[in-house]
Design a protein around this motif. Structure first.
Motif, PDB file in Angstrom:
ATOM      1  N   ILE A  64       0.837  -1.205   0.000  1.00  0.00           N
ATOM      2  CA  ILE A  64       0.000   0.000   0.000  1.00  0.00           C
ATOM      3  C   ILE A  64       0.871   1.254   0.000  1.00  0.00           C
ATOM      4  CG2 ILE A  64      -1.623   1.342   1.409  1.00  0.00           C
ATOM      5  CD1 ILE A  64      -2.907  -1.354   2.198  1.00  0.00           C
ATOM      6  N   LEU A  65       1.946   1.231   0.768  1.00  0.00           N
ATOM      7  CA  LEU A  65       2.828   2.395   0.803  1.00  0.00           C
ATOM      8  C   LEU A  65       3.618   2.580  -0.494  1.00  0.00           C
ATOM      9  CD1 LEU A  65       4.198   2.176   4.454  1.00  0.00           C
ATOM     10  CD2 LEU A  65       2.503   3.759   3.541  1.00  0.00           C
ATOM     11  N   MET A  66       3.779   1.519  -1.281  1.00  0.00           N
ATOM     12  CA  MET A  66       4.519   1.622  -2.545  1.00  0.00           C
ATOM     13  C   MET A  66       3.659   2.164  -3.685  1.00  0.00           C
ATOM     14  SD  MET A  66       7.687   0.878  -2.400  1.00  0.00           S
ATOM     15  CE  MET A  66       8.068   0.511  -4.096  1.00  0.00           C
ATOM     16  N   ILE A  67       2.351   2.239  -3.519  1.00  0.00           N
ATOM     17  CA  ILE A  67       1.472   2.686  -4.606  1.00  0.00           C
ATOM     18  C   ILE A  67       1.844   4.094  -5.097  1.00  0.00           C
ATOM     19  CG2 ILE A  67      -0.905   3.351  -5.150  1.00  0.00           C
ATOM     20  CD1 ILE A  67      -1.806   0.886  -3.581  1.00  0.00           C
ATOM     21  N   MET A  70       5.122   3.904  -7.115  1.00  0.00           N
ATOM     22  CA  MET A  70       4.923   3.239  -8.399  1.00  0.00           C
ATOM     23  C   MET A  70       4.119   4.130  -9.347  1.00  0.00           C
ATOM     24  SD  MET A  70       6.520   0.436  -8.097  1.00  0.00           S
ATOM     25  CE  MET A  70       5.934  -0.766  -9.232  1.00  0.00           C
ATOM     26  N   TRP A  71       3.197   4.907  -8.825  1.00  0.00           N
ATOM     27  CA  TRP A  71       2.408   5.798  -9.674  1.00  0.00           C
ATOM     28  C   TRP A  71       3.292   6.876 -10.285  1.00  0.00           C
ATOM     29  CZ3 TRP A  71      -2.035   5.377 -11.933  1.00  0.00           C
ATOM     30  CH2 TRP A  71      -2.627   6.503 -12.481  1.00  0.00           C
ATOM     31  N   LYS A  78       6.569   1.669 -17.755  1.00  0.00           N
ATOM     32  CA  LYS A  78       5.999   1.368 -19.058  1.00  0.00           C
ATOM     33  C   LYS A  78       7.086   1.336 -20.130  1.00  0.00           C
ATOM     34  CE  LYS A  78       2.357   2.931 -22.186  1.00  0.00           C
ATOM     35  NZ  LYS A  78       1.341   3.955 -22.436  1.00  0.00           N
ATOM     36  N   GLN A  79       7.988   2.297 -20.063  1.00  0.00           N
ATOM     37  CA  GLN A  79       9.091   2.346 -21.023  1.00  0.00           C
ATOM     38  C   GLN A  79       9.990   1.113 -20.864  1.00  0.00           C
ATOM     39  OE1 GLN A  79      11.614   5.724 -20.549  1.00  0.00           O
ATOM     40  NE2 GLN A  79      12.488   5.554 -22.594  1.00  0.00           N
TER      41      GLN A  79
END
Length: 127
Positions: A64-67, A70-71, A78-79
């Motif tokens: 949850i804290l990594m969201i 990562m966002w 994606k790249q």
């Protein structure tokens, strides 16, 4: 002198320790009574269950804290996946070209194979 040693040894084995050297349980048997064994096993399972539950809880909180991180990195991720996909495609293409090249080299060594272009003539047009 040997009599004293023998007596000490006998006294030691007559005490709370068994002949195998380990302590005896409260019931006189090698491991204690069944109730204490079951209670010990139950406590072990409870502690293992708590440890696994706590570990899963920590992993969920970490995810949850990594969201947000990562966002923020979603474009880079994606790249990365696109580059990985391109690299895999290039590898497959180079592998295919190498196999074709090896096949051509093998065919060039074989005198029965004629390399070149040809046209197939219809059987009806020959008449």
């Amino acid at each position: 002198m040997s009599e004293q040693r023998k007596q000490v040894y006998i006294r030691f084995n007559q005490g709370r320790y068994s002949a195998s050297g380990g302590p005896r349980g409260p019931g006189g048997g090698p491991g204690g009574n069944w109730l204490s064994r079951i209670l010990g096993l139950f406590l072990l399972l409870v502690f293992v269950g708590l440890a696994v539950t706590f570990g899963i809880f920590v992993l969920i909180i970490g995810a949850i804290l990594m969201i947000p991180v990562m966002w923020k990195q979603r474009h880079a991720i994606k790249q990365f996946w696109q580059l990985r996909k391109q690299a895999k495609a290039q590898f497959e293409e180079s592998k295919r070209q190498y196999q074709q090249q090896q096949q051509r080299a093998k065919d060039a060594q074989d005198p029965d194979v004629i390399d070149g272009e040809y046209e197939e003539v219809d059987k009806d047009s020959r008449r």
